[in-house]
Design an enzyme around this catalytic site. Structure first.
Site, mmCIF file in Angstrom:
data_model
loop_
_atom_site.group_PDB
_atom_site.id
_atom_site.type_symbol
_atom_site.label_atom_id
_atom_site.label_comp_id
_atom_site.label_asym_id
_atom_site.label_seq_id
_atom_site.Cartn_x
_atom_site.Cartn_y
_atom_site.Cartn_z
ATOM 1 C CB ILE A 125 -16.626 -16.574 74.312
ATOM 2 C CG1 ILE A 125 -16.866 -16.918 75.783
ATOM 3 C CG2 ILE A 125 -17.211 -15.238 73.952
ATOM 4 C CD1 ILE A 125 -16.257 -15.915 76.743
ATOM 5 N N GLY A 126 -16.931 -20.010 73.998
ATOM 6 C CA GLY A 126 -16.128 -21.229 74.120
ATOM 7 C C GLY A 126 -17.011 -22.424 74.419
ATOM 8 N N GLY A 135 -15.351 -29.793 77.016
ATOM 9 C CA GLY A 135 -15.889 -31.040 77.541
ATOM 10 C C GLY A 135 -16.824 -30.816 78.716
ATOM 11 C CG ASP A 182 -7.865 -30.490 80.473
ATOM 12 O OD1 ASP A 182 -7.039 -31.018 79.698
ATOM 13 O OD2 ASP A 182 -8.959 -30.045 80.094
#
Lengths: 483, 247
Positions: A73-74, A77, A189
């Site tokens: 699903i993702g 980095g 982030d």
């Protein structure tokens, strides 16, 4: 014996700058390519597990210790995120696994563990909770709550959200970030991709991929490696400054707010390098210029978060929350718009070379003007015989005789407008406004002007009527004409 | 598993399975076999440019540097003394540099006559001159060692791109390769543009680029594997080249 009859200089042989990594590409580059990027591309995985093809159900392992991997699903980095079923508890979770084939394996693993530890120590309704952290075959993975609503940036693409809703979301996120800061953890982030919306539309902060315990600052991430996402990254992160503080997260929150208000992050270049250059060298455009629905106060709040100098941002995430909530309550905000002088001085600091050039140019023009002016005088020396009788005019102050004192500015405006129009007539000398200012309080002129202004009221109803004025004065309470 | 010039390299879970390389042939035979001599000659021919750059940076004129480089190769092929390799971690790159330094030191100290390549220079003079004119690198900021390392890294890439291009040419896909290879270092041209130009579906372009990148990665590792003695050195060399080009 290292001498150099080599004729070349370093910069002279630079063909171009790599748009991807920013390094210099010299004329001897293999087929004109950036060698650094070619080697970095070569470091990628050799198998079928290739990021360019997205998830591959064939290649994806399905069994992972206590978890059954259901779907990718993702991918980011720090690793790959799967939707997974935890067999022992028969529940669906999100499982984040470090990506394979990464060249910096030890450092990567260490950062990954820190990430999981940092997130697991936080207990907040708007922070995605970590269930367990484990290792397998030298890899690290952790399971966490599965948030079904998707990422904020995807949600915004599907449906435009109102400005008020955007502010409410950022206020909640800022309060969440403040909680993390109080616990000594920075996110580092913050971006729309790291904000997940649940079914009720509540925001959850995830992927403490770059978070670290403040106490361990420097032990892992103090390297020249630039971390974070350039479009949402604080300038001090982008230039490799080790002193990244909570202000970097406040910048991130401001960048996400900017994205929600305008539809784009503050800085978008054609490449990572260009984005970073824009981030370091330019100021973001005012949100209200990109979206007229954004009012001045909200624009001010957003830009205060995006200040280049961390000390000029909000002192804490809580201070940002309070200002956002003031805005939501229609109360005056604490943040102040950056003044012209401040903006000018910031520009001077950022672009000293251009400032010096402009100053030099202005000085040069001034000198030239003086020289030319003196030349004119020299060619036409003044003499009594040559003096042409000079017609001069003074426009006396107008007075506001109405009951509404707020109209006073209008009287001054009329005088200014007439003076500026008359000054365009070459043969006419116009007496300056400061010289006639003393007549403003003269009672005789007041009476005269009262009667006069009533008679001529219709002549100055609009600025356009001023163009009808003849060169000789017919306006003002009592024009003075002399030689 | 792919076979290239007697090299067996396969990719499994990101690792390169490593059996035989030209350099390992040289090492195993200690230069005492025709195949070892041939392998060493091939390697020297491929990697003369870094060596020549090192010699030039020592202050020699182009003509002197050409003589010295050719003489070094002649000595190397004749002497077949590879004992120093162990001291240099078994890497061709380190071995050649150490040998060259030793060779140049002796050449200066004894003013020895440079032994020419018996009338058969390893690198044609024309090629040397062409490269000499094209030596456009940040030479004034680099030491001789750095020039050598940098040129070695770039030579590896040249070899790989050349091999990759030849493969696509043979398969009749040279034009597609010219477009797809741009994507190895940036996102341009876009997949959509290439798809339009070659009348392909965008997904087919994506697959084609995926295959090209996989092949590139494999060839890169193979090329590096040619110059190291043990498989674990391949990744180290890759990292080393990145650090060389970063500075």
């Amino acid at each position: 014996m290292e001498v150099s009859d080599y004729p070349k200089s370093a910069d002279a042989n630079v063909n171009r700058i790599c748009g991807k990594c920013g390094s210099r590409i010299f004329a001897d580059a293999p087929q004109g390519f950036c060698g650094l990027c070619l080697f970095k591309t070569g470091l990628g995985p050799l198998g079928e597990d290739d990021e360019s093809l997205g998830s591959s159900p064939v290649a994806m392992p399905t069994d992972f210790d206590d978890y059954e991997l259901l779907k990718e699903i993702g991918r980011g980095g720090q690793g790959v995120v799967y939707r997974a079923r935890q067999k022992s508890l028969n529940r669906t979770v999100a499982l984040k696994v470090i990506g394979g084939g990464h060249w910096d394996r030890e450092a990567h693993l260490r950062r990954f563990r820190l990430e999981a530890e940092a997130a697991a120590s936080l207990n907040h309704p708007f922070i995605v909770p970590i269930h367990e952290i484990r290792e397998r075959d030298g890899c690290c993975y952790f399971s966490m709550n599965l948030i079904e609503g998707g990422q904020l940036d995807e949600a915004v693409k599907r449906q435009v959200i109102s400005i008020r809703r955007a502010v409410e979301l950022i206020a909640k996120l800022a309060r969440t970030v403040h909680y993390a800061h109080e616990n000594g953890i920075l996110h580092r982030d913050i971006k729309p991709g790291n904000v997940l919306l649940d079914k009720e539309g509540e925001p959850h902060l995830t992927d403490f991929g770059l978070a670290r315990l403040v106490e361990t600052e420097g032990s892992v991430t103090r390297t020249t490696e630039m971390l974070g996402t350039p479009s949402y990254m604080a300038p001090e992160q982008a230039n490799g400054n080790a002193e990244v503080t909570a202000a970097a997260d406040i910048y991130g929150l401001g960048a996400v707010l900017y994205q929600l208000l305008t539809g784009a992050p503050p800085f978008v270049g054609r490449s990572t390098y260009e984005t970073v250059r824009l981030l370091l060298e330019t100021d973001p455009r005012q949100p209200r210029l990109l979206n007229p629905k954004v009012d001045r106060d909200l624009s001010t709040i957003c830009l205060k978060c995006l200040e280049k100098d961390p000390q000029r941002r909000y002192l804490s995430a809580l201070a940002l929350v309070e200002d956002l909530e003031r805005w939501l309550r229609h109360e005056p905000i604490q943040a102040r718009r950056t003044g012209f002088v401040t903006r000018g001085s910031k520009w001077l600091r950022r672009k000293p070379a251009i400032a010096v050039s402009v100053a030099s140019l202005v000085a040069l023009i001034a000198v030239l003007a003086i020289v030319i002016w003196n030349g004119e005088l020299f060619r036409q020396p003044p003499s009594n015989a040559a003096v042409v009788s000079e017609r001069s005019i003074a426009v006396l102050p107008f007075l506001n005789l109405s009951d509404d004192k707020a109209n006073a500015y209008f009287a001054d405006g009329i005088q200014d407008e007439i003076l500026s129009r008359l000054s365009k007539i070459a043969e006419l000398k116009v007496i300056s406004r400061t010289s006639t200012e003393k007549y403003k309080s003269n009672s005789e002129w007041r009476i005269f002007s009262k009667a006069k202004s009533r008679r001529q009221a219709t002549r100055f109803e609009s600025p356009s009527s001023l163009s009808m004025l003849p060169p000789t004065p017919t306006c003002g309470p009592r024009p003075m004409i002399g030689k | 598993m792919a076979l290239w010039n007697g090299v067996s390299v396969s990719a499994q879970n990101g690792a390169v399975a490593f059996t035989t390389t030209q350099w390992s042939v040289v090492l195993d035979a200690q230069g005492e076999s025709p195949s070892a001599e041939e392998a060493l000659e091939k390697l020297c021919r491929a990697y003369w440019w870094p060596l020549y750059g090192f010699v030039r940076r020592q202050g020699y004129s182009p003509e002197e540097a050409q003589d010295l480089t050719q003489g070094f190769f002649a000595m190397l092929l004749e002497r077949r003394d590879l004992d120093a390799v162990r001291r240099e971690k078994g890497r061709l790159r380190s071995y050649l540099l150490a040998s060259l330094k030793n060779f140049l030191a002796k050449a200066r100290r004894r003013a020895m006559t440079i032994k020419r390549g018996e009338g058969r220079p390893l690198v044609p003079l024309e090629e040397l001159l062409v490269r000499e004119r094209a030596d456009l690198e940040p030479a004034d900021t680099l030491s001789a060692d750095r020039i050598y390392e940098r040129r070695w890294a770039l030579t590896v890439l040249e070899q790989v791109l050349e091999r990759l291009g030849e493969e696509y040419q043979v398969a009749g896909n040279g034009a597609l390769f010219e477009q797809l290879k741009q994507m190895l270092t940036n996102d341009r041209p876009s997949q959509a543009k290439i798809a339009q130009e070659f009348g392909m579906k965008e997904n087919a372009v994506k697959q084609a680029f995926h295959r090209l990148r996989q092949r590139y990665r494999l060839l890169l590792r193979e090329e590096i594997a040619q110059t190291v003695a043990v498989p674990s050195d391949v990744e180290d060399e890759l990292r080393h080249f990145i650090s060389v080009l970063q500075t």
